[in-house]
Design a protein around this motif. Structure first.
Motif, PDB file in Angstrom:
ATOM      1  N   ILE A 149      25.757  37.114 -49.095  1.00 27.49           N
ATOM      2  CA  ILE A 149      25.330  37.762 -50.336  1.00 27.49           C
ATOM      3  C   ILE A 149      25.391  39.263 -50.126  1.00 27.49           C
ATOM      4  CG2 ILE A 149      23.409  38.084 -51.943  1.00 27.49           C
ATOM      5  CD1 ILE A 149      22.391  35.333 -51.089  1.00 27.49           C
ATOM      6  N   PHE A 150      25.908  39.978 -51.116  1.00 27.89           N
ATOM      7  CA  PHE A 150      25.954  41.429 -51.024  1.00 27.89           C
ATOM      8  C   PHE A 150      24.750  42.024 -51.764  1.00 27.89           C
ATOM      9  CE2 PHE A 150      29.410  41.195 -48.608  1.00 27.89           C
ATOM     10  CZ  PHE A 150      30.548  41.941 -48.876  1.00 27.89           C
ATOM     11  N   ILE A 151      23.938  42.768 -51.046  1.00 27.53           N
ATOM     12  CA  ILE A 151      22.810  43.484 -51.649  1.00 27.53           C
ATOM     13  C   ILE A 151      23.326  44.860 -52.063  1.00 27.53           C
ATOM     14  CG2 ILE A 151      20.488  44.390 -51.249  1.00 27.53           C
ATOM     15  CD1 ILE A 151      20.200  42.255 -49.047  1.00 27.53           C
ATOM     16  N   GLU A 152      23.501  45.046 -53.372  1.00 24.12           N
ATOM     17  CA  GLU A 152      24.163  46.251 -53.859  1.00 24.12           C
ATOM     18  C   GLU A 152      23.297  47.104 -54.778  1.00 24.12           C
ATOM     19  OE1 GLU A 152      28.751  45.263 -54.263  1.00 24.12           O
ATOM     20  OE2 GLU A 152      27.551  43.745 -55.310  1.00 24.12           O
TER      21      GLU A 152
ATOM     22  N   THR B 235      23.085  42.564 -37.460  1.00 23.51           N
ATOM     23  CA  THR B 235      21.818  42.446 -36.752  1.00 23.51           C
ATOM     24  C   THR B 235      20.888  41.551 -37.556  1.00 23.51           C
ATOM     25  OG1 THR B 235      20.926  44.433 -37.848  1.00 23.51           O
ATOM     26  CG2 THR B 235      22.044  44.748 -35.733  1.00 23.51           C
ATOM     27  N   ASN B 236      19.777  41.146 -36.944  1.00 21.82           N
ATOM     28  CA  ASN B 236      18.849  40.241 -37.628  1.00 21.82           C
ATOM     29  C   ASN B 236      17.830  40.976 -38.491  1.00 21.82           C
ATOM     30  OD1 ASN B 236      17.338  41.387 -35.624  1.00 21.82           O
ATOM     31  ND2 ASN B 236      16.746  39.475 -34.648  1.00 21.82           N
ATOM     32  N   GLU B 237      18.025  42.266 -38.695  1.00 20.74           N
ATOM     33  CA  GLU B 237      17.177  43.033 -39.602  1.00 20.74           C
ATOM     34  C   GLU B 237      18.003  44.135 -40.261  1.00 20.74           C
ATOM     35  OE1 GLU B 237      14.031  45.001 -37.549  1.00 20.74           O
ATOM     36  OE2 GLU B 237      15.332  45.824 -36.009  1.00 20.74           O
TER      37      GLU B 237
ATOM     38  N   SER C 231      19.818  19.999 -32.911  1.00 20.19           N
ATOM     39  CA  SER C 231      19.478  21.176 -32.105  1.00 20.19           C
ATOM     40  C   SER C 231      20.018  22.478 -32.701  1.00 20.19           C
ATOM     41  CB  SER C 231      20.016  21.021 -30.674  1.00 20.19           C
ATOM     42  OG  SER C 231      21.437  20.910 -30.689  1.00 20.19           O
ATOM     43  N   SER C 232      20.713  22.370 -33.834  1.00 19.00           N
ATOM     44  CA  SER C 232      21.293  23.563 -34.437  1.00 19.00           C
ATOM     45  C   SER C 232      20.211  24.425 -35.077  1.00 19.00           C
ATOM     46  CB  SER C 232      22.330  23.178 -35.497  1.00 19.00           C
ATOM     47  OG  SER C 232      21.714  22.508 -36.574  1.00 19.00           O
ATOM     48  N   THR C 233      20.426  25.720 -35.063  1.00 20.02           N
ATOM     49  CA  THR C 233      19.493  26.667 -35.671  1.00 20.02           C
ATOM     50  C   THR C 233      20.254  27.592 -36.614  1.00 20.02           C
ATOM     51  OG1 THR C 233      19.759  28.216 -33.810  1.00 20.02           O
ATOM     52  CG2 THR C 233      17.942  26.646 -33.672  1.00 20.02           C
ATOM     53  N   ARG C 234      19.555  28.084 -37.620  1.00 20.25           N
ATOM     54  CA  ARG C 234      20.145  28.989 -38.593  1.00 20.25           C
ATOM     55  C   ARG C 234      19.456  30.339 -38.495  1.00 20.25           C
ATOM     56  NH1 ARG C 234      22.898  26.458 -42.840  1.00 20.25           N
ATOM     57  NH2 ARG C 234      22.245  28.077 -44.299  1.00 20.25           N
ATOM     58  N   SER C 235      20.251  31.393 -38.449  1.00 17.98           N
ATOM     59  CA  SER C 235      19.707  32.745 -38.353  1.00 17.98           C
ATOM     60  C   SER C 235      20.341  33.616 -39.428  1.00 17.98           C
ATOM     61  CB  SER C 235      19.989  33.344 -36.966  1.00 17.98           C
ATOM     62  OG  SER C 235      19.447  32.538 -35.944  1.00 17.98           O
ATOM     63  N   THR C 236      19.539  34.509 -39.972  1.00 16.37           N
ATOM     64  CA  THR C 236      20.016  35.418 -41.008  1.00 16.37           C
ATOM     65  C   THR C 236      20.383  36.754 -40.394  1.00 16.37           C
ATOM     66  OG1 THR C 236      18.610  34.363 -42.671  1.00 16.37           O
ATOM     67  CG2 THR C 236      19.438  36.559 -43.177  1.00 16.37           C
ATOM     68  N   PHE C 237      21.540  37.280 -40.788  1.00 13.94           N
ATOM     69  CA  PHE C 237      22.015  38.553 -40.263  1.00 13.94           C
ATOM     70  C   PHE C 237      22.355  39.495 -41.417  1.00 13.94           C
ATOM     71  CE2 PHE C 237      22.844  35.601 -36.816  1.00 13.94           C
ATOM     72  CZ  PHE C 237      22.436  36.322 -35.701  1.00 13.94           C
TER      73      PHE C 237
ATOM     74  N   THR D  41      24.081  33.830 -43.330  1.00 12.69           N
ATOM     75  CA  THR D  41      23.407  32.919 -42.407  1.00 12.69           C
ATOM     76  C   THR D  41      24.413  32.357 -41.422  1.00 12.69           C
ATOM     77  OG1 THR D  41      21.794  32.306 -44.114  1.00 12.69           O
ATOM     78  CG2 THR D  41      21.995  30.838 -42.208  1.00 12.69           C
ATOM     79  N   ALA D  42      24.071  32.421 -40.146  1.00  9.93           N
ATOM     80  CA  ALA D  42      24.933  31.885 -39.094  1.00  9.93           C
ATOM     81  C   ALA D  42      24.242  30.699 -38.443  1.00  9.93           C
ATOM     82  CB  ALA D  42      25.236  32.960 -38.058  1.00  9.93           C
ATOM     83  N   ARG D  43      24.993  29.663 -38.172  1.00 11.21           N
ATOM     84  CA  ARG D  43      24.456  28.457 -37.538  1.00 11.21           C
ATOM     85  C   ARG D  43      24.929  28.396 -36.094  1.00 11.21           C
ATOM     86  NH1 ARG D  43      22.749  23.515 -39.538  1.00 11.21           N
ATOM     87  NH2 ARG D  43      23.474  24.071 -41.633  1.00 11.21           N
TER      88      ARG D  43
END
Length: 282
Positions: free
Chosen positions: A179-182, A79-81, A52-58, A44-46
């Motif tokens: 987190i590592f998806i393994e 990327t976001n997906e 006004s801060s937003t959090r996005s998952t990459f 997650t990147a802020r």
């Protein structure tokens, strides 16, 4: 007159230009070898500060490969997906320094071009804003190639653009919040979640389009709906002629908007089914 759009525009264009140039260099000079996606890093990147801060998952693929009898790992563009499967075979581009033997590597992925184009277009948009607020054409013509050239010199000296070109020591470092998806189970769980929400959005767009279409249809005058239901050819001839009544315009605009959203939703549903259906097959 503010020169902030000029400065920001030149910097963004220089970054985009050099991302593209760097990847072209790897494509033309790099050694191509095969690697395997061993994990997907999720983090997650802020952006912004305070309220006004937003959090996005990459997501970033972690790729393992063997070079000169040594097992190494590298990370792809975030990327976001999720765009890679676990255990997927991918091509790695490698450049080894003749001076000290250091290795740089990156995935052979056209997303590098897309990233560069996005930065470059954002820069051009800022420069356009600068010109529209009566900025100096002369200063723009001088500043743009100068900043781009300086950026290229810096990039040439460092040869280590984070997120694009890895100055590899053979290992990747995990961020504190990542987190590592393994495993296959974790991967399927993540893809299922993505597929669910993507379908919700796609079908939501479809129902919204149908709702707008129906609203426009109900607002059509009785003469228009009767003609539409009994003589479609005459209805089409009427709306494409200059004799169409003014009372038909607004309802037909709503029908057009609804039809557009509906067709876009069909494309979205097909894309979601094809993409995530294929990613489920491992």
């Amino acid at each position: 007159m503010s020169i902030i759009p000029l400065i920001v525009g030149c910097i963004f264009f220089a970054v985009g230009f050099n991302i593209i140039l760097n990847f072209m260099r790897f494509r033309s000079q790099g050694i191509r070898i095969k690697g395997r996606v061993t994990a997907i890093e999720k983090y997650t990147a802020r952006t912004g500060t305070g309220r006004s801060s937003t959090r996005s998952t990459f997501y970033s693929p972690i790729v393992e490969y063997s070079y000169k009898d040594q097992t190494r790992t590298t990370a792809g563009i975030s990327t976001n997906e999720i765009k890679h499967k676990l255990n997927q075979n991918v091509t790695i581009l490698i450049m080894e320094s003749k001076e000290d033997g250091s290795i740089q590597d990156c995935l052979d992925n056209s997303s590098h071009y897309l990233m560069g184009i996005i930065f470059a277009l954002a820069g051009l948009a800022c420069l356009t804003v600068y010109i529209l607020i009566n900025g100096s054409w002369t200063l723009t013509i001088i500043a743009l190639p100068t900043v781009t050239g300086v950026g290229h010199i810096i990039c040439t000296l460092s040869r280590n653009v984070k997120g694009l070109i890895q100055s590899s020591d053979g290992h990747t470092k995990q961020s504190e919040d990542s987190i590592f998806i393994e495993t296959k189970a974790d991967y399927i769980k993540e893809i299922t979640s993505h597929s669910f929400w993507a379908n919700i959005l796609a079908f939501g767009l479809m129902f919204a389009g149908l709702g707008i279409l129906y609203s426009g249809y109900k607002q059509l005058p009785a003469a228009a709906t009767e003609m539409l239901n009994t003589n479609l050819e005459l209805f089409w001839a009427t709306i494409t002629s200059e004799e169409m009544p003014n009372s038909w315009e607004d309802p037909l605009i709503l029908c057009g908007i609804g039809s557009f959203f509906f067709l876009i939703s069909l494309r979205s549903i097909y894309y979601v089914r094809k993409k995530y259906g294929g990613m489920m097959k491992m």
